[in-house]
Design a protein around this motif. Structure first.
Motif, PDB file in Angstrom:
ATOM      1  N   LYS A  89       0.730  -1.844  -5.037  1.00  9.64           N
ATOM      2  CA  LYS A  89      -0.262  -0.805  -4.775  1.00  9.64           C
ATOM      3  C   LYS A  89      -1.539  -1.093  -5.551  1.00  9.64           C
ATOM      4  O   LYS A  89      -1.517  -1.799  -6.554  1.00  9.64           O
ATOM      5  N   SER A  90      -2.625  -0.479  -5.094  1.00  8.90           N
ATOM      6  CA  SER A  90      -3.899  -0.629  -5.811  1.00  8.90           C
ATOM      7  C   SER A  90      -3.718  -0.168  -7.245  1.00  8.90           C
ATOM      8  O   SER A  90      -3.190   0.914  -7.494  1.00  8.90           O
ATOM      9  N   GLU A 128      -2.451  -3.014   5.942  1.00  9.05           N
ATOM     10  CA  GLU A 128      -3.863  -2.787   6.243  1.00  9.05           C
ATOM     11  C   GLU A 128      -4.575  -2.368   4.959  1.00  9.05           C
ATOM     12  O   GLU A 128      -3.982  -1.714   4.104  1.00  9.05           O
ATOM     13  N   TYR A 129      -5.832  -2.720   4.837  1.00  8.33           N
ATOM     14  CA  TYR A 129      -6.553  -2.462   3.591  1.00  8.33           C
ATOM     15  C   TYR A 129      -6.965  -1.011   3.378  1.00  8.33           C
ATOM     16  O   TYR A 129      -7.403  -0.653   2.317  1.00  8.33           O
ATOM     17  N   ASN A 130      -6.818  -0.163   4.375  1.00  4.38           N
ATOM     18  CA  ASN A 130      -7.202   1.235   4.183  1.00  4.38           C
ATOM     19  C   ASN A 130      -6.067   2.034   3.543  1.00  4.38           C
ATOM     20  O   ASN A 130      -6.127   3.240   3.446  1.00  4.38           O
ATOM     21  N   SER A 131      -5.043   1.354   3.074  1.00  2.00           N
ATOM     22  CA  SER A 131      -3.892   2.005   2.468  1.00  2.00           C
ATOM     23  C   SER A 131      -3.865   1.741   0.963  1.00  2.00           C
ATOM     24  O   SER A 131      -4.358   0.715   0.495  1.00  2.00           O
ATOM     25  N   ASN A 132      -3.268   2.662   0.214  1.00  2.78           N
ATOM     26  CA  ASN A 132      -3.066   2.453  -1.217  1.00  2.78           C
ATOM     27  C   ASN A 132      -2.013   1.367  -1.441  1.00  2.78           C
ATOM     28  O   ASN A 132      -2.053   0.648  -2.422  1.00  2.78           O
ATOM     29  N   ARG A 134      -0.812  -2.094  -0.822  1.00  2.00           N
ATOM     30  CA  ARG A 134      -1.511  -3.314  -0.402  1.00  2.00           C
ATOM     31  C   ARG A 134      -0.599  -4.335   0.268  1.00  2.00           C
ATOM     32  O   ARG A 134      -1.003  -5.021   1.199  1.00  2.00           O
TER      33      ARG A 134
END
Length: 179
Positions: A89-90, A128-132, A134
């Motif tokens: 996760k980010s 997808e990059y729009n998710s927390n 990764r």
């Protein structure tokens, strides 16, 4: 007379060796013919089959947890193995400049490639990059502690750009994604 016999023997030996060298050179010049005549490719095509019991014993000896699952439709007994799914996760530290982030990304990808090559990870792919969340990596190791240690060795995790969340996950031994 003795000299004549010795010289004759030496000449015959020299000619005999020379002929063998020529034959050896021909074999070296045609390596494909040797491979084509070999039985090795046929042996490699035969699948290696092991019984369910052998698979379970091998996994147990390596420290893996397993259980048997009975398929309701086919009534087959399937060996289930515990894997560990690591969600990356980010992380809280995302202040690296573009160059540092690119370098970390290369190191991250090299780490994941190494985990796959060593047999510790079976799959690792991004979301997808729009998710927390990764990416996900499925570790094929016997313990949570080992999966956690390998995931935390990732350069992105070490730098705080990513954080790890690991969950035990069960799957049929030998199962794969559909094509």
């Amino acid at each position: 007379m003795k000299r004549y016999i010795i010289y004759s023997f030496a000449i015959l030996a020299f000619i005999g060796c020379r002929k063998v060298e020529k034959e050896t050179d021909e074999v070296i010049d045609e390596p494909q013919k040797v491979v084509e005549d070999s039985l090795a490719p046929k042996v490699l095509e035969e699948p290696i089959t092991r019984t369910r019991k052998q698979i379970k014993e091998d996994l147990k000896a390596k420290g893996f947890q397993t259980y048997d699952y009975i398929d309701e439709k086919t009534h087959d007994t399937i060996v289930m193995q515990q894997y560990f799914m690591a969600f990356l996760k980010s992380g809280p530290i995302r202040s690296q400049n573009e160059e540092e982030a690119a370098l970390l990304q290369k190191e991250h990808e090299a780490h994941l490639r190494k985990m796959y090559e060593l047999g510790y990870a079976d799959i690792s792919k991004p979301f997808e990059y729009n998710s927390n969340i990764r990416s996900v990596t499925i570790y094929n190791v016997p313990t949570f502690k080992m999966a956690d240690s390998l995931a935390h060795a990732d350069p992105m995790v070490k730098e705080g750009r990513l954080v790890v969340e690991i969950h035990p996950w069960w799957a049929a031994k030998g199962s794969s994604l559909r094509e």
